[in-house]
Write a protein that holds these residues in place. Structure first.
Motif, PDB file in Angstrom:
ATOM      1  N   VAL A   7      19.824  60.496  55.654  1.00 26.58           N
ATOM      2  CA  VAL A   7      20.448  61.600  56.389  1.00 26.58           C
ATOM      3  C   VAL A   7      20.560  61.210  57.855  1.00 26.58           C
ATOM      4  O   VAL A   7      19.572  60.800  58.476  1.00 26.58           O
ATOM      5  CB  VAL A   7      19.627  62.902  56.260  1.00 26.58           C
ATOM      6  N   SER A   8      21.755  61.345  58.414  1.00 29.72           N
ATOM      7  CA  SER A   8      21.984  61.110  59.836  1.00 29.72           C
ATOM      8  C   SER A   8      22.518  62.383  60.473  1.00 29.72           C
ATOM      9  O   SER A   8      23.424  63.018  59.948  1.00 29.72           O
ATOM     10  CB  SER A   8      22.985  59.962  60.042  1.00 29.72           C
ATOM     11  N   ASP A   9      21.930  62.746  61.611  1.00 27.92           N
ATOM     12  CA  ASP A   9      22.309  63.991  62.280  1.00 27.92           C
ATOM     13  C   ASP A   9      21.826  63.935  63.726  1.00 27.92           C
ATOM     14  O   ASP A   9      21.257  62.927  64.159  1.00 27.92           O
ATOM     15  CB  ASP A   9      21.708  65.191  61.544  1.00 27.92           C
ATOM     16  N   TYR A  10      22.014  65.024  64.467  1.00 31.64           N
ATOM     17  CA  TYR A  10      21.588  65.063  65.857  1.00 31.64           C
ATOM     18  C   TYR A  10      20.076  64.905  65.965  1.00 31.64           C
ATOM     19  O   TYR A  10      19.329  65.486  65.177  1.00 31.64           O
ATOM     20  CB  TYR A  10      22.034  66.361  66.528  1.00 31.64           C
ATOM     21  N   GLN A  22      22.982  61.162  68.024  1.00 33.98           N
ATOM     22  CA  GLN A  22      22.578  61.288  66.626  1.00 33.98           C
ATOM     23  C   GLN A  22      21.656  60.128  66.256  1.00 33.98           C
ATOM     24  O   GLN A  22      21.534  59.140  66.988  1.00 33.98           O
ATOM     25  CB  GLN A  22      23.797  61.323  65.708  1.00 33.98           C
ATOM     26  N   GLN A  67      23.729  54.552  61.545  1.00 34.32           N
ATOM     27  CA  GLN A  67      23.652  55.888  60.962  1.00 34.32           C
ATOM     28  C   GLN A  67      24.522  56.008  59.715  1.00 34.32           C
ATOM     29  O   GLN A  67      24.144  56.670  58.744  1.00 34.32           O
ATOM     30  CB  GLN A  67      24.064  56.914  62.014  1.00 34.32           C
ATOM     31  N   ALA A  69      23.306  56.817  55.866  1.00 35.08           N
ATOM     32  CA  ALA A  69      23.870  57.949  55.127  1.00 35.08           C
ATOM     33  C   ALA A  69      24.528  57.495  53.831  1.00 35.08           C
ATOM     34  O   ALA A  69      24.414  58.155  52.791  1.00 35.08           O
ATOM     35  CB  ALA A  69      24.872  58.690  56.006  1.00 35.08           C
ATOM     36  N   SER A 116      27.628  63.035  61.058  1.00 34.77           N
ATOM     37  CA  SER A 116      27.482  64.338  60.403  1.00 34.77           C
ATOM     38  C   SER A 116      28.786  65.125  60.359  1.00 34.77           C
ATOM     39  O   SER A 116      28.905  66.082  59.591  1.00 34.77           O
ATOM     40  CB  SER A 116      26.407  65.169  61.107  1.00 34.77           C
ATOM     41  N   ASP A 117      29.789  64.725  61.164  1.00 34.72           N
ATOM     42  CA  ASP A 117      31.086  65.406  61.091  1.00 34.72           C
ATOM     43  C   ASP A 117      31.864  65.037  59.831  1.00 34.72           C
ATOM     44  O   ASP A 117      32.845  65.711  59.496  1.00 34.72           O
ATOM     45  CB  ASP A 117      31.932  65.071  62.326  1.00 34.72           C
TER      46      ASP A 117
END
Length: 238
Positions: A111-114, A153, A102, A106, A71-72
């Protein structure tokens, strides 16, 4: 000679590297035991060398884990996405692990996130879905097996058209399939029990912060041969 490319997306903790080797070494140890004689293993560090290898020179792609976060959207990571999409369109066999899992999701529209439930660390059970039991790569595994996990994540939303192959109580997307020879897993088939314990030791404070016992998690670490077998079995599709 065609190669199976290990796409290096990060470095393991220094103490892990010193005692067991970096991520690419852990993968090489597992893959080399079943590598066909006509193939080689090569490593591409995506953070240091921006030009990707030509896809027509590759027999397969394995994407490592990383301590970075998808996500960064770091430039080197974002630059991988069109290359991965082209590999999928060209039916290059792929296996993404943890960060690679992840990132593939993406890249292909997910969607990949925490993870809202926090970090998952240790040796935990994973269950095949009905689709997983019928999958050519996963279908030879038992319906329930243990695997080594270390992630904050996750794939929050799978890409449209992806098939969920495995899950557990913490994560609905422990394994995904995107095409006939393209898979990704949240768990670490390359980890040994010693590496898993080293990761738990490094994460003691974070685990305590989410009310988990690092000592109990370390005591529960066990061999995960079924998960590890995926790496050798993947070579049957290259």
């Amino acid at each position: 000679m065609a190669c199976v490319l290990i796409v290096k997306t990060g470095d393991a903790y220094p103490e892990v590297v010193a005692e067991h080797g970096d991520f690419e070494t852990l993968f090489s140890h597992q893959l080399s035991t079943a590598l066909p004689a006509h193939l080689t293993l090569d490593v591409w560090d995506t953070r240091r060398h921006s030009t990707p290898p030509a896809l027509d020179t590759l027999a397969g792609i394995v994407i490592t884990g990383s301590h970075s976060m998808v996500s960064d959207a770091e430039p080197w990571s974002e630059a991988l996405k069109p290359w991965l999409k082209a590999a999928l369109e060209s039916d290059v066999p792929m296996l993404g692990v943890c960060y690679g899992h992840q990132l593939m999701a993406a890249a292909f529209g997910g969607v990949s996130d925490y993870h809202p439930g926090g970090r998952e660390s240790g040796t935990h059970g994973v269950e095949l879905t009905q689709a997983g039991r019928q999958d050519p790569l996963f279908g030879q595994l038992p319906e329930r097996f243990v695997a080594h996990l270390s992630h904050a994540q996750t794939v929050v939303q799978a890409p449209e058209g992806a098939t969920i192959l495995a899950c557990n109580g913490h994560d609905a997307h422990q394994a995904l399939c995107y095409g006939p020879r393209q898979w990704s897993v949240q768990f670490h088939p390359e980890f040994t029990p010693a590496v898993m314990r080293a990761y738990i030791a490094r994460q003691r404070a974070a685990l305590r912060d989410q009310h988990e016992s690092p000592d109990a998690l370390a005591a529960d670490v066990a061999p995960a041969p079924e998960a590890a077998s995926l790496l050798q079995r993947f070579l049957g599709f290259v």
